[in-house]
Each structure stands twice: as C-alpha cells, then as structure tokens.
Design a protein around this motif. Structure first.
Motif, PDB file in Angstrom:
ATOM      1  N   ARG A   1      -9.215   5.305  -7.093  1.00 55.78           N
ATOM      2  CA  ARG A   1      -8.524   4.956  -5.847  1.00 55.78           C
ATOM      3  C   ARG A   1      -7.023   4.919  -6.106  1.00 55.78           C
ATOM      4  NH1 ARG A   1      -7.104   0.176  -2.744  1.00 55.78           N
ATOM      5  NH2 ARG A   1      -7.516   0.593  -0.537  1.00 55.78           N
ATOM      6  N   LEU A   2      -6.242   5.435  -5.160  1.00 55.39           N
ATOM      7  CA  LEU A   2      -4.787   5.365  -5.318  1.00 55.39           C
ATOM      8  C   LEU A   2      -4.379   3.899  -5.412  1.00 55.39           C
ATOM      9  CD1 LEU A   2      -3.336   7.988  -2.766  1.00 55.39           C
ATOM     10  CD2 LEU A   2      -3.598   8.239  -5.246  1.00 55.39           C
ATOM     11  N   PRO A   3      -3.510   3.546  -6.370  1.00 52.52           N
ATOM     12  CA  PRO A   3      -3.151   2.135  -6.552  1.00 52.52           C
ATOM     13  C   PRO A   3      -2.535   1.521  -5.284  1.00 52.52           C
ATOM     14  CG  PRO A   3      -1.894   3.579  -8.045  1.00 52.52           C
ATOM     15  CD  PRO A   3      -2.888   4.435  -7.356  1.00 52.52           C
ATOM     16  N   GLN A   4      -1.828   2.339  -4.509  1.00 50.64           N
ATOM     17  CA  GLN A   4      -1.179   1.815  -3.298  1.00 50.64           C
ATOM     18  C   GLN A   4      -2.086   1.908  -2.072  1.00 50.64           C
ATOM     19  OE1 GLN A   4      -0.654   4.723  -4.785  1.00 50.64           O
ATOM     20  NE2 GLN A   4       0.443   6.203  -3.522  1.00 50.64           N
ATOM     21  N   GLY A   5      -3.348   2.387  -2.243  1.00 48.71           N
ATOM     22  CA  GLY A   5      -4.225   2.602  -1.102  1.00 48.71           C
ATOM     23  C   GLY A   5      -3.819   3.857  -0.346  1.00 48.71           C
ATOM     24  N   TYR A   6      -4.183   3.932   0.922  1.00 51.92           N
ATOM     25  CA  TYR A   6      -3.988   5.187   1.671  1.00 51.92           C
ATOM     26  C   TYR A   6      -3.222   4.990   2.982  1.00 51.92           C
ATOM     27  CZ  TYR A   6      -7.206   6.870  -1.816  1.00 51.92           C
ATOM     28  OH  TYR A   6      -7.774   7.188  -3.026  1.00 51.92           O
ATOM     29  N   ASP A   7      -2.620   3.813   3.163  1.00 53.97           N
ATOM     30  CA  ASP A   7      -1.913   3.542   4.423  1.00 53.97           C
ATOM     31  C   ASP A   7      -0.743   4.502   4.652  1.00 53.97           C
ATOM     32  OD1 ASP A   7      -3.634   1.592   5.122  1.00 53.97           O
ATOM     33  OD2 ASP A   7      -2.296  -0.107   4.710  1.00 53.97           O
ATOM     34  N   HIS A   8      -0.155   4.995   3.523  1.00 55.21           N
ATOM     35  CA  HIS A   8       0.997   5.888   3.681  1.00 55.21           C
ATOM     36  C   HIS A   8       0.613   7.214   4.346  1.00 55.21           C
ATOM     37  CE1 HIS A   8      -0.989   7.162  -0.004  1.00 55.21           C
ATOM     38  NE2 HIS A   8      -0.344   8.303   0.057  1.00 55.21           N
TER      39      HIS A   8
END
Lengths: 187, 180
Positions: free
Chosen positions: A176-183
């Motif tokens: 999983r991307l460490p920053q999540g996917y909100d961007h």
C-alpha cells in the motif's frame, strides 16, 4: 457500475483493497513476495505469468495492468503480446514456455496440471521452487481476476491509466502506498 | 506424491506446501484467518460453508472436506454436512440470505463476469450488506486460489470425512495461525 459502493477515484483492484484493508494486507504481502521477492525468475518473467493468467481469465483490468508492468520490465512490448496470443513462438526461454504452459493449466483448474507438463518444465531446467512459485502466482491471479470482475469494479479504457499503473507497480511494488490514495482524487 | 519435493511428504493438502514455504505461508494463513474468522456479520460457520462449497465446485477434495469439517465444528453439527454441501444443501437448514450468497460464490467460481446484477440484487433482497457481498466474493475468489495451489502441485488428501474431524476442529477453534 460496481456491485458494491467503492471509492470512485480508485478503479480496478485498488478500490477493493481500500474498501477492505484487513484482507488487503495479506493479499498485498503475498503479491509482493511472489512478484518482487527473491527468486531465480526475473520480475519480468513473473509479470508474464500474471499476465497470461489474467488474459485467459478475460480480466481486462488485470491484463492491461500487468502487461504494462511486464513491458516496462522487459523494455519492449512484443514478448508479452506473443506470450498472450502465440506462446509457442514467443521469444522466451524453453523453461519459461514450460512454466507458462503450467500457468495456463492452473488457470483452468488445479487438476488440469499434468505430470507431463511438470516433467517438461523440469527437463528444461525449472527448479521445484520455480514450479511452486509459478503455480502459486497463477493461483493468486485466479483470485485477483475473480475479485476484480466478481464485484464489477471499474475498468478504465484510457491507455494512459495503465501506463501510470504499470509505472507504480514497477517503481513502488504491491504494498500500500504509505500516503494512501487520497492524492488521486480529482479536485 | 506431489509434483515437487516436500520436506514432509506425510502432510496432506496445503499443510505440506505451507511447511515447505514459510514465507508465502504467513500471508496465506493470515488471509484465511481474516476471511474466515475475522470480524464479520456472517458467522464463521457460514463463511466456512462458502469456502467448502466453492472447493467442492473446484473438485478440490482436501479443501472441500477440511473446510466442511470446520463448518461442522462451528455449527456443532454432524460431519454428514460435508456430503450435503455436494447436494446443494438439501438437508441443511440455511438462511435465504446465505443461499443467495452461495449463489454468488458459485458464479465467482466459474469466473468473475458470471456474477450478474440480478444475483447481487437477490442477495440484497434477503438483507445482504455490501460487506457481506464483498466477503462472499473474496472468499470464493480466495478458494479458487487455495484449491489451485493444493491440486496444481498434486498434493495428496485423505479420503474419508472422519479423517478431517480433528483438523476441522483445530481450524474452527484454534484458527489458521495456530502453532504447528
């Protein structure tokens, strides 16, 4: 439209993995080990296994994504195209042809794998570990393909989407991307 | 004999594969634990029935019988439920919601695209939530993986239901991450 309510900015598998993060964690970890972990098969070869199974399961999302990853890792697109449509004449080693043949059998069912196909892979120099990993990668993509299509997640049609996804797979891997996917939300 | 050399040839089904490959065993077992025993509005017994049913449709004797035995342990019922799963639950009293979810699972076993809006609608009409529909699809998809892993590498499996009783109890009550 997906069968259940999924995050609109995350088509394909990503929205499903975000919808159910408890189950996503082991699925992501298994994929990272099998496709990116230490192996005597190259990452490109392993992406070819993922692609041929997704192609034969007619899962457009997974086929496009893993074709993009394989093309990037191999540095050309002809090999993956040939593997999908004409394995016999594809420019891969005889060992890979034998392993991809086993993967195609696993796609149909576990019992479809014949002792002759296993013997052929061993005769071409495949190790027990390579045969194990081939079967488990093929089995894993039978999970992914059914997960993606069984819940009718969105399959984008623009090629640019898969170019981006292929790059993310190659450069970041399957965790999983460490920053999540909100961007990725469109403003 | 399995298609590849295993450290312990006596261990049946997936057990021999897991012992041989601890790196991939950890996430595989965590996935089974989360899907079948994690928090859910479906009971573990219901989820094991979905797992066993899909395994039967995939003709995977080891997974069908072991997960059927786990379902029997959860539901405190006779091991004959393993045979009833093969007969589409003629004798077992299952809820209309579970029947609708089993129908979705059977479609997933054929291929993801076989799941139609009408199948999902039927499950919703019996009260199934998004999470329950999601979990049914993912359990079915996961067993399309486990079954292929077990049979694709040619592992052996005990024949009789009775041979799975203790295994089913361990799966149900100690879980998939139990010490081995």
């Amino acid at each position: 439209m997906p069968h259940i309510s999924l995050p609109g900015h995350l088509p394909g598998i990503t929205g499903l993995l975000e919808f159910s993060q408890d189950t996503a964690a082991p699925i992501r970890e298994l994929t990272q080990i099998l496709l990116r972990g230490e192996s005597s098969l190259t990452q490109g070869e392993r992406e070819l296994i993922a692609t041929i199974v997704s192609h034969n399961n007619e899962c457009r999302f997974c086929t496009s994504a893993h074709t993009a990853a394989a093309d990037l890792l191999l540095g050309e697109s002809e090999t993956c195209e040939m593997v999908k449509h004409d394995l016999e004449n594809a420019p891969v080693s005889d060992k890979m042809k034998a392993l991809l043949t086993i993967a195609k059998m696993v796609q149909k069912s576990g019992k479809s794998v014949t002792p002759e196909a296993i013997a052929q892979a061993k005769a071409q120099g495949a190790t027990d570990m390579e045969i194990h990993d081939t079967v488990l990668i093929a089995a894993l993509f039978c999970l992914y393909n059914r997960y993606v299509d069984g819940l009718a997640s969105v399959t984008p049609s623009e090629p640019s989407f898969y170019e981006y996804l292929g790059e993310r797979i190659v450069n970041h891997g399957y965790t999983r991307l460490p920053q999540g996917y909100d961007h990725l939300k469109k403003s | 004999m399995a298609h590849i050399k295993l450290l312990n040839e006596d261990l049946p089904g997936i057990s021999g594969l897991l012992t041989n490959n601890p790196h991939t065993a950890a996430p595989l077992l965590n996935l089974a634990e989360t899907l079948l025993r994690g928090p859910s509005t479906l009971t573990s017994g219901e989820r094991e029935l979905i797992a066993s049913y899909v395994s039967h449709l995939n003709d995977c004797h080891f997974c069908h019988t072991s997960h059927g035995a786990a379902a029997a342990a959860h539901l405190a019922c006779d091991l004959s439920i393993i045979d009833d799963i093969k007969k589409n639950f003629v004798q077992t009293d299952i809820s209309p919601k579970l029947r609708a979810l089993l129908n979705i699972a059977a479609k997933v076993q054929k291929g993801g695209k076989h799941v139609l809006e009408a199948d999902v609608e039927a499950a919703r009409n019996e009260g199934a939530t998004d999470e329950e529909i999601h979990d049914s699809v993912l359990i079915a998809a996961a067993f399309c993986m486990f079954n292929r892993y077990v049979d694709g590498l040619g592992t052996w499996a005990p024949k009789e239901n009775e041979a799975y009783r203790e295994m089913g109890e361990k799966m149900a009550f100690l879980g998939y991450n139990r010490p081995r």
